[in-house]
Write a protein that holds these residues in place. Structure first.
Motif, PDB file in Angstrom:
ATOM      1  N   VAL A   1       0.821  -1.216   0.000  1.00  0.00           N
ATOM      2  CA  VAL A   1       0.000   0.000   0.000  1.00  0.00           C
ATOM      3  C   VAL A   1       0.858   1.270   0.000  1.00  0.00           C
ATOM      4  CG1 VAL A   1      -1.981  -1.091   1.083  1.00  0.00           C
ATOM      5  CG2 VAL A   1      -0.202  -0.121   2.527  1.00  0.00           C
ATOM      6  N   GLY A   2       2.155   1.123  -0.234  1.00  0.00           N
ATOM      7  CA  GLY A   2       3.022   2.296  -0.218  1.00  0.00           C
ATOM      8  C   GLY A   2       3.145   2.915   1.141  1.00  0.00           C
ATOM      9  N   GLY A   3       3.031   2.101   2.186  1.00  0.00           N
ATOM     10  CA  GLY A   3       3.052   2.618   3.550  1.00  0.00           C
ATOM     11  C   GLY A   3       4.452   2.784   4.104  1.00  0.00           C
ATOM     12  N   SER A   4       4.499   3.346   5.295  1.00  0.00           N
ATOM     13  CA  SER A   4       5.758   3.577   5.998  1.00  0.00           C
ATOM     14  C   SER A   4       5.751   2.746   7.269  1.00  0.00           C
ATOM     15  CB  SER A   4       5.898   5.063   6.346  1.00  0.00           C
ATOM     16  OG  SER A   4       7.061   5.314   7.099  1.00  0.00           O
ATOM     17  N   PRO A   5       6.736   1.864   7.472  1.00  0.00           N
ATOM     18  CA  PRO A   5       6.710   0.991   8.641  1.00  0.00           C
ATOM     19  C   PRO A   5       7.033   1.730   9.933  1.00  0.00           C
ATOM     20  CG  PRO A   5       8.734   0.649   7.429  1.00  0.00           C
ATOM     21  CD  PRO A   5       7.899   1.588   6.609  1.00  0.00           C
ATOM     22  N   THR A   6       6.562   1.164  11.042  1.00  0.00           N
ATOM     23  CA  THR A   6       6.897   1.664  12.370  1.00  0.00           C
ATOM     24  C   THR A   6       7.398   0.504  13.211  1.00  0.00           C
ATOM     25  OG1 THR A   6       4.710   1.275  13.322  1.00  0.00           O
ATOM     26  CG2 THR A   6       5.065   3.398  12.236  1.00  0.00           C
ATOM     27  N   TRP A   7       8.143   0.853  14.252  1.00  0.00           N
ATOM     28  CA  TRP A   7       8.741  -0.163  15.129  1.00  0.00           C
ATOM     29  C   TRP A   7       8.658   0.332  16.569  1.00  0.00           C
ATOM     30  CZ3 TRP A   7       9.687  -4.013  11.779  1.00  0.00           C
ATOM     31  CH2 TRP A   7       9.950  -3.667  10.453  1.00  0.00           C
ATOM     32  N   VAL A   8       8.330  -0.554  17.471  1.00  0.00           N
ATOM     33  CA  VAL A   8       8.192  -0.162  18.878  1.00  0.00           C
ATOM     34  C   VAL A   8       8.472  -1.376  19.753  1.00  0.00           C
ATOM     35  CG1 VAL A   8       5.693  -0.621  18.888  1.00  0.00           C
ATOM     36  CG2 VAL A   8       6.657   0.934  20.576  1.00  0.00           C
ATOM     37  N   LEU A   9       9.062  -1.147  20.920  1.00  0.00           N
ATOM     38  CA  LEU A   9       9.374  -2.221  21.867  1.00  0.00           C
ATOM     39  C   LEU A   9       8.650  -2.083  23.198  1.00  0.00           C
ATOM     40  CD1 LEU A   9      13.177  -2.740  21.182  1.00  0.00           C
ATOM     41  CD2 LEU A   9      11.442  -4.537  21.114  1.00  0.00           C
ATOM     42  N   SER A  10       8.268  -0.875  23.574  1.00  0.00           N
ATOM     43  CA  SER A  10       7.577  -0.667  24.845  1.00  0.00           C
ATOM     44  C   SER A  10       6.610   0.494  24.717  1.00  0.00           C
ATOM     45  CB  SER A  10       8.561  -0.378  25.990  1.00  0.00           C
ATOM     46  OG  SER A  10       9.164  -1.557  26.475  1.00  0.00           O
ATOM     47  N   ASN A  11       5.569   0.477  25.538  1.00  0.00           N
ATOM     48  CA  ASN A  11       4.685   1.622  25.687  1.00  0.00           C
ATOM     49  C   ASN A  11       3.989   1.533  27.042  1.00  0.00           C
ATOM     50  OD1 ASN A  11       2.311  -0.040  25.429  1.00  0.00           O
ATOM     51  ND2 ASN A  11       2.431   0.109  23.199  1.00  0.00           N
ATOM     52  N   HIS A  12       3.003   2.377  27.270  1.00  0.00           N
ATOM     53  CA  HIS A  12       2.359   2.474  28.586  1.00  0.00           C
ATOM     54  C   HIS A  12       1.417   1.310  28.872  1.00  0.00           C
ATOM     55  CE1 HIS A  12      -0.609   4.003  25.798  1.00  0.00           C
ATOM     56  NE2 HIS A  12      -1.534   3.893  26.734  1.00  0.00           N
ATOM     57  N   ASP A  13       1.251   0.383  27.931  1.00  0.00           N
ATOM     58  CA  ASP A  13       0.317  -0.721  28.103  1.00  0.00           C
ATOM     59  C   ASP A  13       0.984  -2.081  28.267  1.00  0.00           C
ATOM     60  OD1 ASP A  13      -2.175   0.573  28.033  1.00  0.00           O
ATOM     61  OD2 ASP A  13      -2.146   0.678  25.846  1.00  0.00           O
ATOM     62  N   VAL A  14       2.298  -2.147  28.137  1.00  0.00           N
ATOM     63  CA  VAL A  14       2.965  -3.450  28.132  1.00  0.00           C
ATOM     64  C   VAL A  14       4.125  -3.476  29.131  1.00  0.00           C
ATOM     65  CG1 VAL A  14       2.356  -3.853  25.713  1.00  0.00           C
ATOM     66  CG2 VAL A  14       4.576  -2.849  26.262  1.00  0.00           C
ATOM     67  N   VAL A  15       4.523  -4.670  29.501  1.00  0.00           N
ATOM     68  CA  VAL A  15       5.689  -4.848  30.378  1.00  0.00           C
ATOM     69  C   VAL A  15       6.932  -4.315  29.664  1.00  0.00           C
ATOM     70  CG1 VAL A  15       7.160  -6.562  31.495  1.00  0.00           C
ATOM     71  CG2 VAL A  15       4.660  -6.840  31.526  1.00  0.00           C
TER      72      VAL A  15
END
Length: 537
Positions: free
Chosen positions: A335-349
């Motif tokens: 879809v011509g999108g742009s990827p994102t990457w994440v390892l932690s946030n306010h909802d996960v250990v």
């Protein structure tokens, strides 16, 4: 593998590193033990020096704080706990002076039960236009619930509404806490209201929105029962399908999530953002079940980005990491999108703890972060991870998460403990007061304050600063093509332009490919040690 040529445009968000601020836990400006907007503003130079490009703030709107701001009573004002609209304007202005973009949270799936619309709905009674703004349904003839749906926070997703004399008995839907009634997005008033909210904050200068529960909003029109897989429960399916990931996800029947009508909402929002200058953006928190369904949210006329939780959900496995890279790049490429990457946030250990805790968990966390930062697209960091903070075992008497309050189990408080800035004892410079903040900090955090780690070449903070500085040298010039390399079953490696990233998930050192190491997550010699990553050029 690569992305479509459409993604070669240079909007700021395509290669940005965004730092998530959980306002009540970042910096306290007035000494009441709770973080606030003036506290955030005072610490913005730290984030500029860290090397991030943007900040994303969890909700600071008027709220009874039953779910710490994700229960919004007024989308166009600031909760006094955090400050004033003037404080928000000051924060946005200061961030822009420092070269930082500002992304704010938007919560469109539900409001607070204290929102003026919901109060009016309860007062108006069954069949009223006011109730049609929410999902109300009649009780069964025997008083039974409208369907078998369960709340993400435990228990049924339906609560009985007060009934006046002679009124029908009705329930209202809340996929989260009972204080968070779900809006009826089939009512056009709801969509019109949120367009006005978007414009309100865009006019104040925000650069984008993170959209909470973006896969929610619409439910299957008939509100049929959920079909639950044998051996599971509707409650466990609810927990896995929203923003509280507990296990690796499998395809499930989800009549309350990811319905096709949500995409019409985001096409309309896309048109709103397009009328503003400065590459305004919005990113979806969409817990979809496949990379393909995630990519549907980032078609050219919808979201700029969607959070890619597959990287976060992967275990410590070279095979899983490689599959996430492969699947993500292929899906967004369609879809011509742009990827994102994440390892932690306010909802996960926190990922230091997820990867084993202690020295092992920290080594793995740094290695996973370095690998993530080499990938094309944008990365999202969660406050405190640059200090190597672990998950905190919060005592039951201090827990405030509605997930814990409703079930007596789990909860997300452990990743929300206020971060330490300086000093040898709580509150570690979190605010001007001398008392513990709203969630008590551990008594062994003196070595992991910003003050203690600054200037220490071996600290996690200085590692993050070096990694973000190095990333800037190739993030926009290395291209979006990723070539996965075969370096053994325990190694995930890829080449992106002039940069090669190698991560050793095994238990033995491995040979490095040709090239010179210019950054590593730990000591590196002729070989790459276990639980270590390196960048080569």
């Amino acid at each position: 593998m690569g992305l479509n040529d459409q993604t070669r445009r240079q909007e700021w968000w395509r290669h940005a590193v965004t730092y998530q601020i959980y306002p009540r836990s970042f910096a306290d400006g007035n000494g009441d033990g709770v973080g606030d907007l003036p506290g955030i503003t005072s610490r913005l130079p730290y984030l500029r020096d860290l090397g991030v490009d943007a900040i994303w703030l969890s909700p600071f709107y008027t709220s009874p704080q039953r779910d710490h701001g994700y229960d919004v009573a007024d989308y166009r004002d600031i909760d006094p706990l955090f400050g004033t609209l003037s404080d928000a304007d000051d924060m946005i202005e200061r961030a822009h002076e420092l070269g930082l973009k500002v992304i704010v949270d938007l919560v469109p799936n539900h409001t607070s039960s204290e929102h003026e619309w919901f109060r009016a709905a309860l007062a108006a009674g069954p069949g009223s236009p006011e109730r049609d703004r929410y999902v109300f349904r009649d009780a069964g003839p025997d008083g039974s619930l409208p369907n078998n749906w369960m709340s993400v926070f435990g228990g049924p997703a339906w609560t009985q509404a007060p009934a006046g004399p002679g009124e029908k008995e009705q329930y209202y839907l809340h996929l989260f806490d009972s204080s968070q009634p779900d809006l009826n997005w089939r009512n056009p008033e709801v969509g019109d209201m949120f367009v006005e909210v978007l414009r309100f904050w865009l006019d104040r200068g925000v650069d984008g929105f993170r959209v909470d529960v973006a896969h929610g909003l619409f439910k299957e029109e008939g509100l049929r029962d959920q079909v639950v897989e044998a051996g599971r429960t509707a409650s466990s399916d609810a927990r896995d399908a929203a923003d509280v990931p507990m296990v690796e996800r499998t395809l499930r029947d989800e009549p309350m999530w990811d319905q096709p009508e949500v995409h019409d909402v985001y096409r309309r929002w896309h048109e709103v953002l397009a009328k503003y200058d400065g590459d305004r953006m919005f990113v979806a928190e969409a817990w979809t079940q496949t990379p393909e369904s995630m990519a549907a949210y980032v078609r050219p006329d919808e979201f700029s980005q969607a959070f890619n939780f597959a990287w976060l959900l992967a275990s410590w496995s070279a095979e899983e990491f490689a599959e996430v890279v492969r699947g993500t790049m292929e899906a967004v490429g369609l879809v011509g999108g742009s990827p994102t990457w994440v390892l932690s946030n306010h909802d996960v250990v926190r990922h230091v703890t997820r990867y084993g805790g202690g020295a092992l968990g920290l080594a793995r966390a740094k290695a996973a972060t370095l690998t993530m930062l080499a990938l094309p697209g944008s990365a999202y960091l969660y406050q405190g991870e640059e200090l190597g903070l672990p998950e905190v075992d919060v005592a039951a008497e201090h827990k405030q998460d509605p997930l814990f309050i409703r079930t007596g189990e789990g909860g997300r408080d452990g990743c929300r403990v206020p971060i330490p800035w300086s000093g040898a004892a709580a509150p570690y410079g979190f605010g001007p007061g001398g008392e513990q903040p709203w969630i008590p900090q551990p008594d062994d955090w003196a070595p992991v304050t910003v003050e203690a780690e600054t200037g220490d070449a071996d600290s996690t903070l200085e590692f993050y600063r070096a990694a973000l500085a190095a990333r800037r040298t190739f993030a926009t010039s290395a291209g979006d093509d990723v070539e996965l390399l075969e370096l053994g079953a325990d190694v995930v490696a890829f080449r992106r332009g002039p940069v090669t990233a190698v991560l050793n998930c095994g238990t033995e050192p491995v040979a490095l490919p040709a090239g010179s190491v210019f950054l590593a997550s730990g000591p590196v010699g002729d070989t790459l040690p276990p639980d270590t990553a390196a960048w080569l050029r």
